[in-house]
Each structure stands twice: as structure tokens, then as C-alpha cells.
Design an enzyme around this catalytic site. Structure first.
Site, short mmCIF file in Angstrom:
data_model
loop_
_atom_site.label_atom_id
_atom_site.label_comp_id
_atom_site.label_asym_id
_atom_site.label_seq_id
_atom_site.Cartn_x
_atom_site.Cartn_y
_atom_site.Cartn_z
N ASN A 1 0.87 -1.18 0.00
CA ASN A 1 0.00 0.00 0.00
C ASN A 1 0.90 1.22 0.00
O ASN A 1 1.51 1.55 1.01
CB ASN A 1 -0.89 -0.03 1.26
N LYS B 1 0.09 4.28 -0.27
CA LYS B 1 -0.55 5.45 0.34
C LYS B 1 -0.32 6.70 -0.53
O LYS B 1 -0.22 6.59 -1.75
CB LYS B 1 -0.04 5.66 1.76
N HIS C 1 -9.44 0.91 4.75
CA HIS C 1 -8.18 1.08 5.47
C HIS C 1 -8.42 2.00 6.67
O HIS C 1 -9.23 2.93 6.60
CB HIS C 1 -7.13 1.68 4.53
N GLU D 1 -6.86 4.40 7.85
CA GLU D 1 -6.66 5.83 7.59
C GLU D 1 -7.90 6.43 6.93
O GLU D 1 -8.23 7.59 7.14
CB GLU D 1 -5.40 6.05 6.73
N GLU E 1 -5.39 -5.30 10.49
CA GLU E 1 -4.39 -4.27 10.69
C GLU E 1 -4.68 -3.54 12.01
O GLU E 1 -5.49 -2.60 12.03
CB GLU E 1 -4.45 -3.26 9.55
N GLY F 1 2.30 2.09 10.78
CA GLY F 1 3.22 3.22 10.64
C GLY F 1 3.89 3.63 11.94
O GLY F 1 4.51 4.68 12.02
N SER G 1 3.38 -2.37 10.34
CA SER G 1 4.84 -2.36 10.51
C SER G 1 5.50 -3.69 10.15
O SER G 1 6.44 -4.13 10.83
CB SER G 1 5.21 -1.92 11.93
C1 PEP Z 1 -0.79 -0.03 6.02
O1 PEP Z 1 -0.91 1.15 5.79
O2 PEP Z 1 -1.62 -0.82 5.54
C2 PEP Z 1 0.33 -0.47 6.85
C3 PEP Z 1 0.28 -1.66 7.35
O3 PEP Z 1 1.35 0.44 7.06
P1 PEP Z 1 2.80 0.13 7.71
O4 PEP Z 1 3.29 -1.15 7.11
O5 PEP Z 1 3.62 1.31 7.37
O6 PEP Z 1 2.56 -0.01 9.19
#
Ligand code: PEP
Length: 255
Positions: A9, A11, A95, A97, A167, A173, A213
Site C-alpha cells: 500500500n 498510500k 483502510h 486511515e 491491521e 506506521g 509495521s
Molecule cells: C498499512 O498502511 O496498511 C500499513 C500496514 O502500514 P505500515 O506497514 O507502514 O505499518
């Protein structure tokens, strides 16, 4: 054995020129990958060019969102019909976000999901609890509500086309990863929930990705868990070496 799926992703990152450069390197770096499904999700403005670049490659293309109407007076939106027409295969839906900053709810996730399926896109539906929800012992209630809400009105046949991504919001992040045991516990819970909703044979075939992460140093251990069938990768998907190492970790899983 479910096919492992590693999705990047991207973003709100990369201009069109940067996207082209990253894809060119990724294509050659990942050309030998045979077992793992690889997906990249650049921003909308780079999708058409990315689709052309990925023809005849083993990397699939995904969008980061879609609107549920196919066309009309909806300024600023992009539809599933349009995404399919330019060659997208996948689309991320719900997601955290989008839930946090753009008012996404289980109801709108469900509308987007139905539109994705109607347009023959493969949806990746995200669910996850916040730190506060985890700390007050609400993780399973939240996950249960989000899964049920997102999948309302979905048939068994449709469920077979859907990927779920667990998630935990506190791990996105932040550099904090759920331990493999914490992640496995929630993945097993999600699969149990799917069994109740769709029956065992459907639930056993659903791909459930972990996201939060994920990096080369933790990917193998996470992916080794029974109910973790891939990863949705944010930050580390923007770096060729890191993303390739995560894909390689998936390739190294037995089965
Ligand atoms: C994501 O945005 O789906 C995500 C898992 O981000 P990160 O790997 O940066 O934590």
C-alpha cells in the site's frame, strides 16, 4: 494451502515519475517469484501507467479505494468501473486511515465492497482495533463488528473473492508490530467468525493478511503462523529491498 499474498500500500507517496522508476526495479527484482501473489497499490494518478507497465509481469495492480457509484455527479470520486477499465485487479477497502480521516464506516465499507465485486475487482477489506480498544479488552468485539458489517449481504461465492486484512491501528506506521501470537489469535478469531457466517469450506480458503509495521526482520515469523496468509505492507513497500525481502519471506514458507 492458501496462496500467500503480499500487497504494498503506497498510500499518498510517489509522483508518476517515481512510481515508474520504482515499478521498473520491482519488476526485475521480483521476476523470479512463483508461489506468492504480489500486489502493488500506487495512487490513482499513477494507476493507468502502472497497469501498462505491469502487463505480462507477475505483479498485480491494486487501487487504494473506490467509490460505490459507477458514474455521475460525485466530484472527486473514482469508481470500480473506471478502475477495472484501466486494468486494476485489486482494491483496498476500509483502510484505517480512511476510517480515521475520511469518515469511512462499516456501512460505507460494505457499499464499496459490493461495488468492487460487481466490477470484478478483488477486494482487500481492512479491519483492526485502536490501542484504546485493545487496552479496554474490546479487540474481539470490534473485529467481530467490523467483519460482520463489512460483509453484510455477501454470498458464499462472493466471499471466495475477498481478502481480509487484519491491521491493528496501533501497529500501522508506528514501528510497533503485533507479536506473531497476538496476530495469530485475531486471525484465528476472524476465521472462526467467517466459519459461522459462510461455513468451514469457505472460511478455510479466505486469505487473511496481517498489516502493521511488517518489515523484513519480522515477516517470516508472522507469515509462519497458521492463519496469517500474507501481509499488507505500508512503509516497507516503498523500498525495493525491503519489499522484495518480505516477498522472499513468503516464498520461503513451506507448503
Ligand atoms: C498499512 O498502511 O496498511 C500499513 C500496514 O502500514 P505500515 O506497514 O507502514 O505499518
Amino acid at each position: 494451502m492458501r496462496k500467500l499474498n503480499i500487497s504494498g500500500n503506497w498510500k499518498l507517496n510517489k509522483t508518476l515519475a517515481e512510481t515508474k522508476a520504482l515499478l521498473a526495479v520491482l519488476k526485475s527484482e521480483l521476476a523470479g517469484v512463483k508461489k506468492t501473489e504480489i500486489v502493488v497499490c500506487p495512487t490513482y494518478v499513477s494507476l493507468a501507467t502502472s497497469a501498462e507497465m505491469l502487463i505480462d509481469s507477475n505483479i498485480k495492480l491494486g487501487a487504494q479505494n473506490l467509490f460505490w457509484e459507477e458514474s455521475g455527479a460525485f466530484t472527486g470520486e473514482v469508481s470500480g468501473l473506471q478502475l477495472k477499465a484501466i486494468g486494476c485487479n485489486y482494491v483496498i477497502i476500509g483502510h484505517s486511515e480512511r476510517r480515521q480521516y475520511f469518515g469511512e464506516t462499516d456501512e460505507t465499507v460494505n457499499k464499496r465492497l459490493k461495488s468492487a465485486l460487481q466490477n470484478e475487482l478483488l477486494p482487500i477489506v481492512c479491519v483492526g482495533e485502536t490501542l484504546e480498544e485493545r487496552e479496554i479488552g474490546k479487540t474481539f468485539d470490534i473485529i467481530s463488528e467490523q467483519v460482520q458489517g463489512a460483509l453484510s449481504g455477501i454470498s458464499k461465492d462472493e466471499m471466495q473473492k475477498i481478502t481480509l486484512a487484519y491491521e491493528p491501528v496501533w501497529a500501522i506506521g508506528t514501528g510497533k508490530t503485533a507479536t506473531p501470537e497476538q496476530a495469530q489469535e485475531v486471525h484465528a478469531f476472524i476465521r472462526e467468525k467467517l466459519t459461522k457466517l459462510f461455513g468451514n469450506s469457505v472460511a478455510e480458503n479466505v486469505t487473511i493478511q496481517y498489516g502493521g509495521s511488517v518489515k523484513p526482520s519480522n515477516a517470516y515469523e508472522l507469515l509462519s503462523q497458521n492463519d496469517i496468509d500474507g501481509a499488507l505492507v505500508g512503509g516497507a513497500s516503498l523500498d525495493v529491498e525491503s519489499f522484495a525481502a518480505i516477498v522472499q519471506a513468503a516464498e520461503n514458507i513451506e507448503g
